[in-house]
Design a protein around this motif. Structure first.
Motif, mmCIF file in Angstrom:
data_model
loop_
_atom_site.group_PDB
_atom_site.id
_atom_site.type_symbol
_atom_site.label_atom_id
_atom_site.label_comp_id
_atom_site.label_asym_id
_atom_site.label_seq_id
_atom_site.Cartn_x
_atom_site.Cartn_y
_atom_site.Cartn_z
ATOM 1 N N VAL A 38 71.655 29.478 43.342
ATOM 2 C CA VAL A 38 71.151 28.493 44.290
ATOM 3 C C VAL A 38 72.291 27.533 44.602
ATOM 4 N N SER A 39 72.584 27.341 45.881
ATOM 5 C CA SER A 39 73.623 26.402 46.284
ATOM 6 C C SER A 39 73.029 25.000 46.315
ATOM 7 N N VAL A 40 73.687 24.051 45.631
ATOM 8 C CA VAL A 40 73.153 22.693 45.533
ATOM 9 C C VAL A 40 74.297 21.683 45.474
ATOM 10 N N ASP A 41 74.111 20.556 46.142
ATOM 11 C CA ASP A 41 75.049 19.449 46.069
ATOM 12 C C ASP A 41 75.104 18.934 44.631
ATOM 13 N N PHE A 42 76.294 18.605 44.133
ATOM 14 C CA PHE A 42 76.437 18.189 42.743
ATOM 15 C C PHE A 42 75.569 16.969 42.412
ATOM 16 N N CYS A 43 75.533 15.976 43.287
ATOM 17 C CA CYS A 43 74.729 14.774 43.029
ATOM 18 C C CYS A 43 73.246 15.112 42.941
ATOM 19 N N GLU A 44 72.779 16.018 43.803
ATOM 20 C CA GLU A 44 71.385 16.453 43.737
ATOM 21 C C GLU A 44 71.127 17.229 42.442
ATOM 22 N N LEU A 45 72.091 18.015 42.022
ATOM 23 C CA LEU A 45 71.962 18.780 40.783
ATOM 24 C C LEU A 45 71.650 17.859 39.609
ATOM 25 N N VAL A 46 72.375 16.768 39.520
ATOM 26 C CA VAL A 46 72.154 15.822 38.430
ATOM 27 C C VAL A 46 70.902 14.980 38.667
ATOM 28 N N ASP A 47 70.651 14.578 39.922
ATOM 29 C CA ASP A 47 69.451 13.794 40.238
ATOM 30 C C ASP A 47 68.166 14.550 39.927
ATOM 31 N N LYS A 48 68.174 15.844 40.185
ATOM 32 C CA LYS A 48 66.981 16.672 39.978
ATOM 33 C C LYS A 48 67.255 17.710 38.891
ATOM 34 N N ALA A 49 67.825 17.245 37.794
ATOM 35 C CA ALA A 49 68.299 18.122 36.720
ATOM 36 C C ALA A 49 67.219 19.064 36.198
ATOM 37 N N GLU A 50 66.014 18.579 36.008
ATOM 38 C CA GLU A 50 64.947 19.432 35.461
ATOM 39 C C GLU A 50 64.630 20.606 36.390
ATOM 40 N N THR A 51 64.773 20.398 37.697
ATOM 41 C CA THR A 51 64.521 21.471 38.666
ATOM 42 C C THR A 51 65.501 22.623 38.475
ATOM 43 N N TYR A 52 66.732 22.305 38.088
ATOM 44 C CA TYR A 52 67.775 23.320 37.996
ATOM 45 C C TYR A 52 68.077 23.761 36.566
ATOM 46 N N ASN A 53 67.375 23.226 35.593
ATOM 47 C CA ASN A 53 67.622 23.573 34.197
ATOM 48 C C ASN A 53 67.494 25.081 33.965
ATOM 49 N N GLY A 54 68.536 25.670 33.396
ATOM 50 C CA GLY A 54 68.530 27.093 33.078
ATOM 51 C C GLY A 54 68.756 28.006 34.267
ATOM 52 N N LYS A 55 68.988 27.431 35.452
ATOM 53 C CA LYS A 55 69.181 28.244 36.658
ATOM 54 C C LYS A 55 70.662 28.422 36.957
ATOM 55 N N ARG A 56 70.960 29.535 37.579
ATOM 56 C CA ARG A 56 72.320 29.803 38.043
ATOM 57 C C ARG A 56 72.488 29.080 39.381
ATOM 58 N N VAL A 57 73.468 28.205 39.442
ATOM 59 C CA VAL A 57 73.689 27.402 40.637
ATOM 60 C C VAL A 57 75.143 27.502 41.078
ATOM 61 N N PHE A 120 81.998 25.882 41.902
ATOM 62 C CA PHE A 120 81.711 26.373 40.555
ATOM 63 C C PHE A 120 80.342 27.050 40.548
ATOM 64 N N ILE A 121 80.293 28.222 39.949
ATOM 65 C CA ILE A 121 79.050 28.979 39.843
ATOM 66 C C ILE A 121 78.768 29.185 38.367
ATOM 67 N N GLY A 122 77.540 28.863 37.970
ATOM 68 C CA GLY A 122 77.176 29.040 36.571
ATOM 69 C C GLY A 122 75.773 28.544 36.288
ATOM 70 N N VAL A 123 75.450 28.458 35.011
ATOM 71 C CA VAL A 123 74.119 28.036 34.578
ATOM 72 C C VAL A 123 74.174 26.566 34.179
ATOM 73 N N PHE A 124 73.227 25.787 34.708
ATOM 74 C CA PHE A 124 73.124 24.356 34.440
ATOM 75 C C PHE A 124 72.100 24.124 33.335
ATOM 76 N N ARG A 125 72.416 23.236 32.409
ATOM 77 C CA ARG A 125 71.517 22.929 31.285
ATOM 78 C C ARG A 125 71.260 21.423 31.205
ATOM 79 N N THR A 126 70.008 21.074 30.923
ATOM 80 C CA THR A 126 69.615 19.670 30.749
ATOM 81 C C THR A 126 69.633 19.309 29.266
ATOM 82 N N PRO A 127 69.389 18.038 28.946
ATOM 83 C CA PRO A 127 69.496 17.586 27.562
ATOM 84 C C PRO A 127 68.749 18.481 26.575
#
Length: 166
Positions: A38-57, A120-127
């Motif tokens: 999923v292509s996402v703006d970095f600031c949105e990635l952090v703002d909506k971290a739970e939405t992207y947790n464990g997803k390849r972005v 950067f392409i990879g998996v995003f993880r939340t706390p």
């Protein structure tokens, strides 16, 4: 021989299942697999971290690396809480980044850090309850699988904290 047979059987079962339509924009292809991101703006990635947790972005950011630092950030929205610790999960990404992350660069000799901007392409993880990275200082982690469009960061682009002294 049994291991080889079991491996082939597992691969056959894994390849069975419903076929989904894939947009060329939302997929990354190599010779063996196709993995959607999923292509996402970095600031949105952090703002909506739970939405992207464990997803390849896929996101554009600045990678900052030093002896005890390994962060992704965007100057538009950087705070200490928004620094994303990174790990490199694929050898291909490590190879592409290697020319930028050496102690031989002018920036590293001056301040002990290297910066490179890119995609950067990879998996995003939340706390995970204790944080990520050196001394568990980061709230998020990005597992870098691939990188594109890399370029050195000009001095005019700010660091996530006051510029280190030489």
């Amino acid at each position: 021989m049994k291991v080889l047979i079991y491996s082939v059987i597992i691969l056959l079962f894994a390849s069975c299942g419903p076929e989904r339509s894939k947009s060329p924009i939302d997929q990354q292809t190599n010779s063996e697999t196709t993995v959607e991101s999923v292509s996402v703006d970095f600031c949105e990635l952090v703002d909506k971290a739970e939405t992207y947790n464990g997803k390849r972005v896929e996101t554009r950011a600045i990678l900052l690396a030093g002896f005890e630092s390994a962060f992704l950030y965007d100057p538009k929205c950087v705070t200490d809480e928004r620094l994303v610790w990174f790990v490199i999960s694929e050898a291909g990404a490590e190879k592409k980044l290697s020319e930028y992350l050496t102690p031989d660069t002018t920036e590293f000799r001056a301040v002990g850090l290297n910066r490179v901007k890119g995609k950067f392409i990879g998996v995003f993880r939340t706390p995970n309850g204790k944080g990520f990275g050196h001394l568990n200082t980061s709230n998020y982690q990005f597992e870098i699988a691939d990188v594109y469009e890399l370029q050195r960061v000009p001095d005019s682009i700010p660091y996530p904290w006051p510029k280190p002294k030489p």
